[in-house]
Design an enzyme around this catalytic site. Sequence first.
Site, PDB file in Angstrom:
ATOM      1  CB  SER A 145      -1.452  -8.811  -0.942  1.00 52.20           C
ATOM      2  OG  SER A 145      -0.913  -9.951  -0.409  1.00 52.20           O
ATOM      3  CE1 TYR A 159      -7.865 -11.624   4.589  1.00 50.21           C
ATOM      4  CE2 TYR A 159      -5.911 -12.173   5.882  1.00 50.21           C
ATOM      5  CZ  TYR A 159      -6.679 -11.242   5.185  1.00 50.21           C
ATOM      6  OH  TYR A 159      -6.243  -9.945   5.072  1.00 50.21           O
ATOM      7  CE  LYS A 163      -6.442 -10.186   1.628  1.00 46.56           C
ATOM      8  NZ  LYS A 163      -6.898  -9.065   0.795  1.00 46.56           N
TER       9      LYS A 163
HETATM   10  P1  NAP Z   1     -12.333  -3.122   6.889  1.00 52.83           P
HETATM   11  O1  NAP Z   1     -12.236  -1.836   7.615  1.00 52.83           O
HETATM   12  O2  NAP Z   1     -13.212  -4.197   7.441  1.00 52.83           O
HETATM   13  O3  NAP Z   1     -12.730  -2.816   5.377  1.00 52.83           O
HETATM   14  C1  NAP Z   1     -13.105  -3.835   4.492  1.00 52.83           C
HETATM   15  C2  NAP Z   1     -13.777  -3.215   3.279  1.00 52.83           C
HETATM   16  O4  NAP Z   1     -14.132  -4.266   2.356  1.00 52.83           O
HETATM   17  C3  NAP Z   1     -15.044  -2.474   3.647  1.00 52.83           C
HETATM   18  O5  NAP Z   1     -15.105  -1.268   2.935  1.00 52.83           O
HETATM   19  C4  NAP Z   1     -16.143  -3.422   3.192  1.00 52.83           C
HETATM   20  O6  NAP Z   1     -17.281  -2.665   2.765  1.00 52.83           O
HETATM   21  C5  NAP Z   1     -15.480  -4.093   1.998  1.00 52.83           C
HETATM   22  N1  NAP Z   1     -16.147  -5.356   1.705  1.00 52.83           N
HETATM   23  C6  NAP Z   1     -16.189  -6.470   2.495  1.00 52.83           C
HETATM   24  N2  NAP Z   1     -16.999  -7.379   1.939  1.00 52.83           N
HETATM   25  C7  NAP Z   1     -17.477  -6.839   0.784  1.00 52.83           C
HETATM   26  C8  NAP Z   1     -18.381  -7.278  -0.213  1.00 52.83           C
HETATM   27  N3  NAP Z   1     -19.011  -8.477  -0.123  1.00 52.83           N
HETATM   28  N4  NAP Z   1     -18.651  -6.475  -1.261  1.00 52.83           N
HETATM   29  C9  NAP Z   1     -18.052  -5.250  -1.338  1.00 52.83           C
HETATM   30  N5  NAP Z   1     -17.196  -4.777  -0.427  1.00 52.83           N
HETATM   31  C10 NAP Z   1     -16.916  -5.555   0.632  1.00 52.83           C
HETATM   32  O7  NAP Z   1     -10.890  -3.798   6.777  1.00 52.83           O
HETATM   33  P2  NAP Z   1      -9.533  -3.261   6.101  1.00 52.83           P
HETATM   34  O8  NAP Z   1      -8.446  -3.637   7.032  1.00 52.83           O
HETATM   35  O9  NAP Z   1      -9.642  -1.856   5.667  1.00 52.83           O
HETATM   36  O10 NAP Z   1      -9.451  -4.247   4.851  1.00 52.83           O
HETATM   37  C11 NAP Z   1      -9.043  -3.786   3.572  1.00 52.83           C
HETATM   38  C12 NAP Z   1      -8.131  -4.824   2.950  1.00 52.83           C
HETATM   39  O11 NAP Z   1      -6.920  -4.897   3.711  1.00 52.83           O
HETATM   40  C13 NAP Z   1      -8.715  -6.246   2.934  1.00 52.83           C
HETATM   41  O12 NAP Z   1      -8.454  -6.842   1.677  1.00 52.83           O
HETATM   42  C14 NAP Z   1      -7.929  -6.951   4.026  1.00 52.83           C
HETATM   43  O13 NAP Z   1      -7.827  -8.329   3.789  1.00 52.83           O
HETATM   44  C15 NAP Z   1      -6.593  -6.248   3.915  1.00 52.83           C
HETATM   45  N6  NAP Z   1      -5.725  -6.363   5.101  1.00 52.83           N
HETATM   46  C16 NAP Z   1      -6.125  -5.851   6.287  1.00 52.83           C
HETATM   47  C17 NAP Z   1      -5.300  -5.972   7.407  1.00 52.83           C
HETATM   48  C18 NAP Z   1      -5.687  -5.412   8.765  1.00 52.83           C
HETATM   49  O14 NAP Z   1      -5.058  -5.789   9.779  1.00 52.83           O
HETATM   50  N7  NAP Z   1      -6.653  -4.504   8.854  1.00 52.83           N
HETATM   51  C19 NAP Z   1      -4.070  -6.639   7.308  1.00 52.83           C
HETATM   52  C20 NAP Z   1      -3.698  -7.160   6.070  1.00 52.83           C
HETATM   53  C21 NAP Z   1      -4.533  -7.014   4.978  1.00 52.83           C
HETATM   54  P3  NAP Z   1     -18.819  -3.007   3.066  1.00 52.83           P
HETATM   55  O15 NAP Z   1     -18.878  -3.783   4.347  1.00 52.83           O
HETATM   56  O16 NAP Z   1     -19.471  -1.665   3.138  1.00 52.83           O
HETATM   57  O17 NAP Z   1     -19.253  -3.788   1.873  1.00 52.83           O
END
Ligand code: NAP
Length: 265
Positions: A145, A159, A163
């Site tokens: 989340s 967004y 979440k």
């Molecule tokens: P990230 O490095 O951009 O990773 C996002 C991942 O989601 C990538 O592996 C991407 O893979 C995949 N993805 C995106 N669109 C997709 C699609 N259409 N089909 C399949 N896969 C898809 O960002 P992250 O921070 O690790 O994000 C992971 C989770 O953490 C997300 O749900 C995000 O909302 C959550 N989150 C992140 C943060 C933060 O500050 N980083 C904070 C709170 C929550 P491909 O592009 O290869 O498809």
Amino acid sequence: MEQRVIYKGRTALITGASSGIGAAFAAELAARGCDVVLVARREARLKDLAADLERTHGVQAHVVVADLSRSDAPGAVHAATRDLGVHVDVLVNNAGFGGYGPFSGADAGRDQDMVMVNVAAPVALTHRFLPAMVSRGDGIVINVSSAAAFQPLPYQVVYAASKAFLQSFSEGLWAENQHTGVRVVACAPAATDTEYFEVVGNDREARFGAMRPASGVVTATLDALDRGAVHTVIGLRWKLTALLPRLLSRAAMARMTERMTRPQG
Ligand code: NAP
């Protein structure tokens, strides 16, 4: 009561494993002896990670390429696991992305894809994998989340709403499964050092506070599972912030976050 989860010999399916938090989940679960199924769109990244995890940890690592913004993708992912002959013990609904800017100027197609990836895909994948876990009396669902789940976020409205959905979905499932043998947990990170803000296209107004490493999100989540916790918010500051909506009115909360995230200049 704390009961440590044993991952060795189990199989975890991780969406969004091609970078960031998903790749960190894959690495930690493989280090704990778990076979993995890596799901995302970028095949070369997934293959490199799979090869690395097999070499380093001696586990089996499968790659399933899927675009989770497509409504047929969760069914195809489920069918792929059947073809691979694996049953999924741990489902990590991690794939997701965000955006920044006033809703009136946002790309409707991108927002639709966000709802599909952040909301529809976790629901559909859980529909497909949870019943077998309940039948076996054993399984884990992890929903990634966000600290954005606990209050509206102006300029990131879709967004934050996506979440909030995932958080509520996860907490309800946690309660439903108290006596099925299936553990469910939501993890709510704040700013984490991944490709997230690159994809958002904004690292100024969209981000609060210092970045934390993705590995810390993963260990906090696995610790929360050991405790049987319903969720974990990553970082003391964000744990406290998540409580603010219980003290302030909804309007005050929304106005406050609007001031904090308003486009500068
Ligand atoms: P990230 O490095 O951009 O990773 C996002 C991942 O989601 C990538 O592996 C991407 O893979 C995949 N993805 C995106 N669109 C997709 C699609 N259409 N089909 C399949 N896969 C898809 O960002 P992250 O921070 O690790 O994000 C992971 C989770 O953490 C997300 O749900 C995000 O909302 C959550 N989150 C992140 C943060 C933060 O500050 N980083 C904070 C709170 C929550 P491909 O592009 O290869 O498809």
